[in-house]
Design an enzyme around this catalytic site. Structure first.
Site, PDB file in Angstrom:
ATOM      1  N   CYS A  39      10.420  -9.637  13.729  1.00 33.15           N
ATOM      2  CA  CYS A  39      11.487  -8.653  13.575  1.00 33.15           C
ATOM      3  C   CYS A  39      11.208  -7.618  12.491  1.00 33.15           C
ATOM      4  CB  CYS A  39      12.801  -9.370  13.290  1.00 33.15           C
ATOM      5  SG  CYS A  39      13.137 -10.714  14.441  1.00 33.15           S
ATOM      6  N   HIS A  69      18.964  -5.259   7.299  1.00 33.01           N
ATOM      7  CA  HIS A  69      18.481  -6.021   8.459  1.00 33.01           C
ATOM      8  C   HIS A  69      19.691  -6.589   9.194  1.00 33.01           C
ATOM      9  CE1 HIS A  69      15.673  -8.120  10.937  1.00 33.01           C
ATOM     10  NE2 HIS A  69      16.062  -9.314  10.555  1.00 33.01           N
ATOM     11  N   GLU A  92      20.390 -11.654   2.460  1.00 28.27           N
ATOM     12  CA  GLU A  92      20.155 -10.221   2.222  1.00 28.27           C
ATOM     13  C   GLU A  92      21.172  -9.657   1.238  1.00 28.27           C
ATOM     14  OE1 GLU A  92      19.069  -6.139   4.655  1.00 28.27           O
ATOM     15  OE2 GLU A  92      20.016  -7.798   5.746  1.00 28.27           O
ATOM     16  N   LYS A 126      22.803  -3.044  13.791  1.00 26.80           N
ATOM     17  CA  LYS A 126      22.682  -4.073  14.827  1.00 26.80           C
ATOM     18  C   LYS A 126      24.037  -4.435  15.423  1.00 26.80           C
ATOM     19  CE  LYS A 126      18.384  -6.381  13.392  1.00 26.80           C
ATOM     20  NZ  LYS A 126      18.008  -5.555  12.238  1.00 26.80           N
ATOM     21  N   HIS A 163      20.069  -6.836  18.284  1.00 26.38           N
ATOM     22  CA  HIS A 163      18.815  -7.095  17.585  1.00 26.38           C
ATOM     23  C   HIS A 163      17.670  -6.846  18.564  1.00 26.38           C
ATOM     24  CE1 HIS A 163      15.861  -8.416  14.948  1.00 26.38           C
ATOM     25  NE2 HIS A 163      16.273  -9.638  14.634  1.00 26.38           N
ATOM     26  N   PHE A 203      11.030 -13.612  11.514  1.00 25.50           N
ATOM     27  CA  PHE A 203      10.626 -15.011  11.564  1.00 25.50           C
ATOM     28  C   PHE A 203       9.169 -15.119  11.110  1.00 25.50           C
ATOM     29  CE2 PHE A 203      13.715 -16.492  15.172  1.00 25.50           C
ATOM     30  CZ  PHE A 203      14.760 -16.409  14.270  1.00 25.50           C
TER      31      PHE A 203
END
Length: 416
Positions: A169, A309, A320, A339, A344, A403
């Site tokens: 991502c 994010h 975050e 998002k 996403h 990830f």
């Protein structure tokens, strides 16, 4: 813009073109209007049969039509992930004014986490039903994760460095940063940096669902992606592509380009903690944001807003938020997560969010985070919600975390 080099004596890097093929729109005006409106594009799936799936909704790029970019024969030999990438790159190149130059000094860097998964799944079914002799001879170029970058290069005739970044991502934010580095170090004069993903397939949706990453708000998909909200329960899968044209600043000015933003700073770190979960307190994100600010030669106070994010998962959003407070303190700038609008997009998310960040900076307006009804108790930052917030001009920081513990941050500034 007068200086050709930055505070470290490196070539300054600017953005001169943008292109999008996303659930929020397939042109810049529609995309920005949808993001600014702050309503989710999540809906029940239409591009595949949702009935057998554990999660039957997502954010699809339903308005995308490849016919304006590739002929039928060529399109059949490429996966949708490459269709999206070339279309976004083509639009960005046109938006930049179709700049010419030495093809050997023109580069392409694409971010993608998965590649041509749709073709892989389709051809596995062909093999199972009809045998090896019926598997497509084009499956290899369909599934190659580097196919998107290769196709863009062949379409444009560019022979400079052409490669793909596959940091999950964080991929397309890394792609933008690595593209800027090619210009800074003198390798390239112009780079298309893009992100593309189209992995909303039965197996991928099932796998993300099995690991507990996806929202399960089946009764109301439009409310499912809710970054930083107290009721967040997972992300919503999205697909699409976005592209940016980066140029050496003096070259862009000389040719009279419309300079949209400067790529001022880039940071990338690794958590080295867990294959899917962020490091405690967002430690990797802290070091990444600090690295990007240092690269830009900026203090935290120079950042007017943060495009987070913000996946709508419990662990990511809390980590975050903690990381932003560590870096920026009580004076942290307003934060949004787009998002909530377009889901996403995995490896393409960072590029789409970079486009949103640049448009927001130019407008002096932070778009709202969709579906934020009650900020979670574990969220300590100022989340923009409900309506856009006018903040004036200033730098913007865009985060992407993947990830594998991959972290990437880009800082854009006003080019004047």
């Amino acid at each position: 813009m007068t200086a050709a080099v930055d505070h470290r004596g490196r070539a300054r890097v600017v953005v001169t073109g943008l292109g999008v093929k996303t659930p929020a729109g397939c042109d810049l005006d529609t995309f920005w209007s949808t993001v600014l409106d702050g309503h989710s594009t999540a809906a029940h799936l239409t591009l595949l049969d949702p009935d057998p799936l554990p999660v039957q909704f997502g954010c699809e790029s339903t308005d995308f039509d490849v016919s304006g970019y590739l002929g039928p024969k060529q399109a059949r030999r490429l996966d949708r992930v490459t269709h999206l990438a070339w279309a976004a790159a083509s639009d960005a190149y046109e938006h930049a004014g179709n700049p010419d130059g030495d093809p050997a000094r023109a580069a392409i860097v694409v971010g993608s986490g998965v590649g041509g998964l749709q073709s892989v799944e389709e051809q596995i079914a062909v093999y199972a039903d009809k045998g090896a002799s019926r598997v497509s001879p084009f499956l290899v170029p369909m599934m190659m994760i580097n196919a998107s970058a290769g196709e863009i290069g062949m379409q444009l005739g560019w022979t400079g460095p052409t490669f793909v970044v596959a940091t999950a991502c964080a991929a397309s934010t890394n792609a933008i940063g690595e593209a800027a580095r090619l210009i800074r170090d003198g390798t390239a004069d112009m780079v298309i940096a893009a992100g593309t993903e189209s992995c909303m397939t039965p197996t991928a949706i099932s796998a993300f669902s099995r690991m507990g990453a996806l929202s399960t708000r089946h009764d109301d998909p439009a409310s499912a992606s809710r970054p930083f909200d107290a009721g967040r329960d997972g992300f919503v899968m999205g697909e699409g592509a976005a592209a940016l044209v980066l140029e050496r600043a003096d070259r862009a000015v000389e040719r009279g380009a419309d300079v949209l933003a400067e790529v001022a700073g880039y940071g990338r770190t690794a958590d080295a903690h867990h294959i899917t979960a962020p490091a405690p307190g967002g430690a990797g994100a802290v070091s990444c944001m600090r690295a990007a600010l240092d690269d830009a030669g900026l203090e935290p106070g120079a950042i007017a807003h943060i495009n987070a994010h913000g996946t709508s998962t419990t662990l990511n959003d809390a980590a975050e938020s903690a990381a932003i407070i560590t870096v920026f303190g009580d004076a942290a700038p307003p934060v949004t997560s787009t998002k909530g609008v377009f889901g996403h997009m995995i490896g393409a998310g960072g590029a789409a969010e970079a486009v949103a960040s640049i448009l927001a900076m130019r407008a002096g307006t932070v778009p709202p985070t969709a579906n934020l009804e009650q900020v979670g108790d574990d969220i300590a930052v100022d989340i923009v919600a409900g309506e856009p917030r006018n903040i004036g001009r200033g730098g913007v920081l865009s985060n992407s975390f993947g990830f594998g513990g991959h972290n990437a941050t880009i800082v854009f500034t006003d080019p004047t």
